[in-house]
Design an enzyme around this catalytic site. Structure first.
Site: not given
Ligand SMILES: CCCCC/C=C\C/C=C\C/C=C\C/C=C\C/C=C\C=C\C(=O)SCCNC(=O)CCNC(=O)[C@H](O)C(C)(C)COP(=O)(O)OP(=O)(O)OC[C@H]1O[C@@H](n2cnc3c(N)ncnc32)[C@H](O)[C@@H]1OP(=O)(O)O
Ligand SMILES: Cc1cc2nc3c(=O)[nH]c(=O)nc-3n(C[C@H](O)[C@H](O)[C@H](O)COP(=O)(O)OP(=O)(O)OC[C@H]3O[C@@H](n4cnc5c(N)ncnc54)[C@H](O)[C@@H]3O)c2cc1C
Length: 609
Positions: A83, A369
């Site tokens: 990310t 997730e």
């Protein structure tokens, strides 16, 4: 503890856990159990659950031979850095670049913009020496999309960041302790070089000459680590839900309000149907998520074996199931923990109830997730594809096998006639199948009205998510029923689980009545029979409710809740906890002379005047 103390204490616990794992030694399952009892997020999670699996899943044999022994002995500590500040859900939108330089046979990692900074990876901020970094691969000026790389971040002697790397912690997160034990981090590269053999090359490769050799297997295997963790998150949802429900159930049996005539004993709040209607479906969910978690583990093991044999046929279903069930169970569990707090009235808001901390540590599961909505949209895409292939001769399999009976499910009418029929597994299943299929087909029909499918998909997002959730709920109900049909030791246990299974299913019907009625899966009369049956099931579960949460076998230490104590000795212990508060160290508080006294004196003076 302050953030620094909390962080350091988590390091201490993690290293102690690692020592125990080696000394005793513990098996993988036992180590996971130890992680549950440690009960704090920390760098070990990312090292073992993401860094090591990413190398195992995406590394070549040589890469595995080089890196895994170091990682397995924890001579290097790794994290999973995907990310970025600007992009999390949209993995293909990541901006970090890894440009191949044929002169030096290296990749140059670079963060071209502020939004390209890695942001969030756990263990990155202060602990990890290495990371699997996801970056856009560029060879000869051509962008080949996102790929994984093993990157050393810190000097192995003094832990300082290597030149070209800027790294740190992203700051305090939700709650007091909770996820703040973890050093979620940021990271920027300034033309940082790594050798070519540190690109994870099991799927696609870059040769010495700088030639890109694309993968001959689905490139989605690069997402395999996320699939594996999503699968474990489903079982963890059951653990967290069970914990909250254990506290709320025990306390509801202790707590009494109203109901007495002439000063007699009051009613235990667990006896109120409203309390049961909020609590027992959560109790049922804790069991349901455990069983679907067991099944998902089986599915994941099965797909992993198939992938090893180059059979990719079940990958889309495994992705849809892990994504959808991760989403559905974590959303339900977050909401469930908060509901349990309210079920405990005012005392649930006390820190010592254990519920605020549980909520704060659990709630990011709806985001990490994969954001839960984004994940349900993946399920929706899978469903739309399956519906579009109906009638093509390709029979849907696995969890979508029911769609193969579309002709029947689209026109059938529920044959429920009396409340007891709602305890018939075939009738219940058919109701859920009809609702899920009809919602999916309705979305597909609406989609077909758009010339541009992607535009249609965007327009119908909210409906698509609802259809995906209906499909996931069907999976959970069906796996609970399968569990009941299997071998369960003890008739009494089986009966209790049966009650919980139908509470789970019937409360969903009640909660999503709009779906069931609007798809004509049931009539309003059948809905009221379902409610009638639900009330009767609550009555049957009531005498065993405390035993059903005792069965989770959580110690008082693990629960960390005054309200959920095994012995029910809540009130004296609430006092004990209150007296431990630092505010109670002195009778007159710090600040009295500075603020309270002058205020009161001023009033006294004016009163005398
Ligand atoms: C209190 C109790 C708690 C107890 C706890 C106890 C113990 C805990 C123990 C261990 C803890 C374990 C782990 C720690 C857990 C978690 C916290 C820590 C870490 C968190 C880490 C992270 O968050 S890592 C970052 C995660 N990021 C994401 O999930 C990003 C989400 N986005 C995506 O996955 C994708 O980009 C996408 C799914 C949104 C896809 O987007 P799209 O643009 O459509 O995709 P593509 O173009 O890339 O692909 C399209 C086709 O690929 C298919 N597909 C997508 N994903 C997959 C996949 N994973 N597998 C297979 N196939 C996939 C997709 O369906 C498309 O297919 P079609 O073309 O056929 O349509
Ligand atoms: C505690 C925690 C730990 C984490 N650990 C790690 C880690 O170890 N490594 C790592 O790489 N990452 C980690 N992450 C990051 C995490 O994976 C991302 O935050 C997550 O994937 C969500 O992405 P995002 O933040 O970009 O959300 P966004 O995508 O920006 O979501 C914002 C909103 O937009 C909506 N949205 C986004 N896209 C769509 C769409 N296509 N359609 C409809 N709605 C949409 C979402 O539903 C959401 O409501 C962690 C995050 C947290 C909170």
């Amino acid at each position: 503890m302050t953030r620094k103390e909390l962080f350091k204490n988590t390091l201490r616990k993690s290293v102690h856990a690692w020592k125990l794992i080696n000394e005793l030694p513990l098996s993988d399952d036992e180590s996971l159990m130890l992680r549950h009892f440690m009960d704090q997020p920390g760098f070990l999670d990312l090292h073992w659950r993401m860094f090591v699996p990413a190398i195992k899943g995406q590394g070549t044999e040589e890469q595995k031979q080089k890196w895994l022994p170091l990682a397995n002995k924890m001579q290097i500590i790794g994290c999973y850095a995907q990310t970025e500040l600007g992009h999390g859900s949209n993995v293909q939108g990541l901006e970090t670049t890894a440009t191949f330089d044929p002169q030096t046979d290296q990749f140059i990692l670079h963060s071209p913009t502020q939004t390209s900074s890695k942001w969030w990876p756990g263990g990155l901020g202060k602990v990890s020496t290495h990371a699997v970094i996801y970056a856009r691969l560029i060879t000869d000026g051509k962008d080949h999309g996102v790929h994984g790389f093993i990157v050393q971040l810190r000097n192995m002697d003094d832990h300082s960041p290597l030149p070209g790397i800027t790294i740190g912690d992203i700051g305090v997160k939700f709650g007091n302790g909770a996820y703040n034990s973890m050093d979620n981090g940021f990271l920027m590269f300034d033309k940082f070089c790594i050798p070519r053999d540190q690109m994870l090359m099991r799927l696609s490769k870059v040769t010495r000459e700088g030639k890109y050799v694309p993968s001959d297997v689905p490139r989605q295997l690069m997402y395999g680590t996320m699939v594996s963790v999503r699968q474990t998150i489903v079982s963890n949802a059951s653990i967290a839900m069970a914990r909250a429900v254990c506290i709320a159930t025990r306390y509801s049996a202790v707590r009494r309000q109203f109901g007495s005539q002439n000063g007699g004993i009051e009613t235990q709040v667990i006896d109120y149907k409203t309390q049961q209607n909020r609590l027992f479906p959560l109790l049922a969910s804790a069991y349901a998520f455990r069983f679907v978690g067991e099944w998902l583990k089986w599915l994941y093991t099965d797909v992993t074996q198939r992938l090893e044999a180059s059979d990719f046929a079940t990958l889309p279903e495994a992705h849809a199931c892990t994504a959808g069930l991760k989403s559905m169970t974590t959303s339900a569990t977050s909401d469930g923990i908060e509901e349990c707090r309210k079920l405990c009235g005012g005392h649930g808001y006390l820190w010592c109830s254990g519920l605020p901390e549980l909520f704060a540590v659990y709630v990011p599961a709806c985001t990490y997730e994969g954001d839960n909505v984004v994940l349900q949209l993946q399920v929706a895409r899978f469903l739309m594809k399956t519906v579009s292939q109906l009638g093509s001769g390709k029979a849907p399999a696995g969890t979508t096998a029911y769609m193969g009976r579309a002709k029947h499910l689209l026109q059938c009418r529920s044959s429920i006639r009396k409340a007891e029929d709602w305890l018939n597994p075939a009738m219940v299943l058919e109701t859920f199948e009809a609702r899920a299929l009809r919602m999916a087909v309705s979305c597909a029909n609406n989609l077909s009205k758009f010339e541009n499918q992607e535009q249609g998909f965007s327009e119908l997002l909210a409906d698509l998510v609802e259809a995906a959730i209906a499909h996931c709920q069907l999976i959970v109900v069906s796996k609970f029923i399968v569990k009941l049909e299997g071998e369960i030791k003890g008739k009494g246990v089986k009966n209790q689980l049966k009650n919980l299974c139908y509470i789970y299913a019937l409360h969903l019907i009640h909660k999503h009545l709009g779906d069931f009625l609007s798809t004509n899966s049931i009539t309003s009369e059948q809905a009221s029979l379902a409610n009638h049956q639900l009330r009767s099931l609550y009555t049957q579960v009531r005498p065993n409710a405390v035993a059903l949460v005792d069965a989770f076998d959580y110690t008082d230490h693990y629960l960390g809740s005054v309200l959920g104590r095994y012995d029910g000795n809540v009130y004296p212990k609430l006092f004990e906890e209150a007296l431990k508060d630092p505010l109670n160290d002195t009778v007159v508080p710090d600040g009295y002379h500075e603020y309270i006294r002058p205020l009161i004196k001023q009033h006294l003076r004016s009163a005398r005047l």
